[in-house]
Design a protein around this motif. Structure first.
Motif, PDB file in Angstrom:
ATOM      1  N   LYS A 132       0.850  -1.193   0.000  1.00 34.95           N
ATOM      2  CA  LYS A 132       0.000   0.000   0.000  1.00 34.95           C
ATOM      3  C   LYS A 132       0.884   1.241   0.000  1.00 34.95           C
ATOM      4  N   LEU A 133       0.589   2.151  -0.915  1.00 35.97           N
ATOM      5  CA  LEU A 133       1.271   3.431  -0.956  1.00 35.97           C
ATOM      6  C   LEU A 133       0.597   4.319   0.080  1.00 35.97           C
ATOM      7  N   MET A 134       1.261   4.478   1.242  1.00 36.55           N
ATOM      8  CA  MET A 134       0.633   5.146   2.376  1.00 36.55           C
ATOM      9  C   MET A 134       1.718   5.685   3.304  1.00 36.55           C
ATOM     10  N   SER A 135       1.492   6.886   3.834  1.00 37.40           N
ATOM     11  CA  SER A 135       2.454   7.486   4.763  1.00 37.40           C
ATOM     12  C   SER A 135       1.901   7.468   6.179  1.00 37.40           C
ATOM     13  N   TRP A 136       2.760   7.847   7.115  1.00 39.47           N
ATOM     14  CA  TRP A 136       2.341   7.943   8.513  1.00 39.47           C
ATOM     15  C   TRP A 136       1.210   8.951   8.677  1.00 39.47           C
ATOM     16  N   GLU A 137       1.266  10.028   7.933  1.00 38.67           N
ATOM     17  CA  GLU A 137       0.292  11.099   8.096  1.00 38.67           C
ATOM     18  C   GLU A 137      -1.004  10.883   7.320  1.00 38.67           C
ATOM     19  N   ASP A 138      -1.047   9.904   6.426  1.00 36.02           N
ATOM     20  CA  ASP A 138      -2.256   9.650   5.639  1.00 36.02           C
ATOM     21  C   ASP A 138      -3.424   9.194   6.506  1.00 36.02           C
ATOM     22  N   ASP A 139      -4.602   9.265   5.942  1.00 35.76           N
ATOM     23  CA  ASP A 139      -5.808   8.725   6.566  1.00 35.76           C
ATOM     24  C   ASP A 139      -5.792   7.218   6.308  1.00 35.76           C
ATOM     25  N   TRP A 140      -5.346   6.466   7.295  1.00 34.57           N
ATOM     26  CA  TRP A 140      -5.180   5.025   7.107  1.00 34.57           C
ATOM     27  C   TRP A 140      -6.500   4.340   6.796  1.00 34.57           C
ATOM     28  N   ALA A 141      -7.586   4.782   7.399  1.00 34.90           N
ATOM     29  CA  ALA A 141      -8.896   4.185   7.138  1.00 34.90           C
ATOM     30  C   ALA A 141      -9.259   4.324   5.659  1.00 34.90           C
ATOM     31  N   ALA A 142      -8.904   5.450   5.046  1.00 38.03           N
ATOM     32  CA  ALA A 142      -9.170   5.652   3.623  1.00 38.03           C
ATOM     33  C   ALA A 142      -8.383   4.659   2.766  1.00 38.03           C
ATOM     34  N   HIS A 143      -7.305   4.122   3.314  1.00 33.68           N
ATOM     35  CA  HIS A 143      -6.490   3.116   2.621  1.00 33.68           C
ATOM     36  C   HIS A 143      -6.890   1.693   3.014  1.00 33.68           C
ATOM     37  N   GLY A 144      -7.937   1.575   3.816  1.00 29.03           N
ATOM     38  CA  GLY A 144      -8.407   0.255   4.219  1.00 29.03           C
ATOM     39  C   GLY A 144      -7.727  -0.318   5.440  1.00 29.03           C
ATOM     40  N   VAL A 145      -6.919   0.476   6.114  1.00 25.45           N
ATOM     41  CA  VAL A 145      -6.248   0.023   7.334  1.00 25.45           C
ATOM     42  C   VAL A 145      -7.039   0.593   8.509  1.00 25.45           C
ATOM     43  N   LEU A 146      -7.939  -0.222   9.020  1.00 24.27           N
ATOM     44  CA  LEU A 146      -8.856   0.193  10.078  1.00 24.27           C
ATOM     45  C   LEU A 146      -8.393  -0.345  11.428  1.00 24.27           C
ATOM     46  N   PRO A 147      -8.830   0.308  12.510  1.00 24.28           N
ATOM     47  CA  PRO A 147      -8.512  -0.249  13.834  1.00 24.28           C
ATOM     48  C   PRO A 147      -8.975  -1.704  13.921  1.00 24.28           C
ATOM     49  N   GLY A 148      -8.100  -2.567  14.396  1.00 22.74           N
ATOM     50  CA  GLY A 148      -8.429  -3.982  14.538  1.00 22.74           C
ATOM     51  C   GLY A 148      -8.325  -4.792  13.259  1.00 22.74           C
ATOM     52  N   SER A 149      -7.864  -4.174  12.159  1.00 23.99           N
ATOM     53  CA  SER A 149      -7.800  -4.909  10.889  1.00 23.99           C
ATOM     54  C   SER A 149      -6.592  -5.843  10.797  1.00 23.99           C
ATOM     55  N   VAL A 150      -5.622  -5.681  11.701  1.00 26.70           N
ATOM     56  CA  VAL A 150      -4.482  -6.600  11.769  1.00 26.70           C
ATOM     57  C   VAL A 150      -4.244  -6.974  13.219  1.00 26.70           C
ATOM     58  N   ASP A 151      -3.557  -8.090  13.404  1.00 25.58           N
ATOM     59  CA  ASP A 151      -3.241  -8.550  14.755  1.00 25.58           C
ATOM     60  C   ASP A 151      -2.016  -7.858  15.340  1.00 25.58           C
ATOM     61  N   VAL A 152      -1.031  -7.572  14.486  1.00 24.66           N
ATOM     62  CA  VAL A 152       0.251  -7.030  14.932  1.00 24.66           C
ATOM     63  C   VAL A 152       0.653  -5.890  14.003  1.00 24.66           C
ATOM     64  N   ALA A 153       1.176  -4.817  14.571  1.00 23.33           N
ATOM     65  CA  ALA A 153       1.720  -3.715  13.774  1.00 23.33           C
ATOM     66  C   ALA A 153       3.191  -3.541  14.132  1.00 23.33           C
ATOM     67  N   VAL A 154       4.021  -3.405  13.107  1.00 24.32           N
ATOM     68  CA  VAL A 154       5.450  -3.182  13.318  1.00 24.32           C
ATOM     69  C   VAL A 154       5.898  -1.976  12.505  1.00 24.32           C
ATOM     70  N   ALA A 155       6.945  -1.337  12.978  1.00 29.88           N
ATOM     71  CA  ALA A 155       7.604  -0.249  12.260  1.00 29.88           C
ATOM     72  C   ALA A 155       9.077  -0.356  12.613  1.00 29.88           C
ATOM     73  N   SER A 156       9.876  -0.735  11.660  1.00 25.93           N
ATOM     74  CA  SER A 156      11.287  -0.957  11.917  1.00 25.93           C
ATOM     75  C   SER A 156      12.131   0.021  11.117  1.00 25.93           C
ATOM     76  N   ARG A 157      12.856   0.876  11.816  1.00 29.67           N
ATOM     77  CA  ARG A 157      13.751   1.845  11.184  1.00 29.67           C
ATOM     78  C   ARG A 157      13.015   2.658  10.120  1.00 29.67           C
ATOM     79  N   SER A 158      11.778   3.049  10.441  1.00 26.04           N
ATOM     80  CA  SER A 158      10.945   3.645   9.399  1.00 26.04           C
ATOM     81  C   SER A 158      10.007   4.735   9.885  1.00 26.04           C
TER      82      SER A 158
END
Length: 168
Positions: A132-158
């Protein structure tokens, strides 16, 4: 005496005025304010075009990668858990997670990085990773990333954001 030679750069540029010296105090109550101060001391803000240009020099083929192996070991992601890899780059984490069968949303603000990732996924036949082409500041819900849509979230050196609390 050591002088601070860090200057603000394009975007908030004041080359004539050095940035104030800043010493992070990780014991303070509002660590987001410390994050914001650290971001002011950076030579330039991250932007997608910078990472688009660097994408060709990055790759996920340099396995085994001790950092990735240790990161995944410590993350202890259980079989079948879905993962958001925010700031995935070329897929250092997303590719092995996808190869292990995890459904992965691999998000990055760099089209170049995602292009390298997509090539690697195609080459390896990994279908469980969704770039997904998406930044930290984007509206994640508009990109289909909703609260509870994944079990685990990671951000490594990013973590390419000026306001960490707002992004998280």
């Amino acid at each position: 005496m050591v002088e601070n030679s860090i200057h603000e750069t394009p975007g908030g540029s004041r080359p004539d005025k050095p940035a104030a010296a800043f010493t992070p105090l990780l014991t303070t109550r509002d660590w987001n304010e410390e994050w914001k101060e650290l971001q002011k001391a950076r030579r330039a803000a991250d932007d997608a075009s910078h990472w688009d240009k660097r994408a060709a020099t990055f790759g996920s083929k340099d396995a085994p990668n001790p950092y990735v192996e240790r990161f995944l070991e410590l993350a202890a992601i259980r079989p079948g858990e879905s993962v958001l890899d925010m700031g995935c780059g070329t897929g250092a984490l997303s590719v092995p997670l996808g190869a292990a069968g995890h459904p992965v949303v691999a998000a990055d603000f760099s089209r170049g990085m995602l292009g390298v990732l997509e090539g690697e996924l195609a080459e390896r036949g990994i279908a469980s990773v969704t770039p997904k082409l998406m930044s930290w500041e984007d509206d994640w819900a508009a990109h289909g990333v909703l609260p509870g849509s994944v079990d685990v979230a990671v951000a490594s050196r990013s973590i390419a954001t000026a306001d960490l609390k707002d992004s998280l």
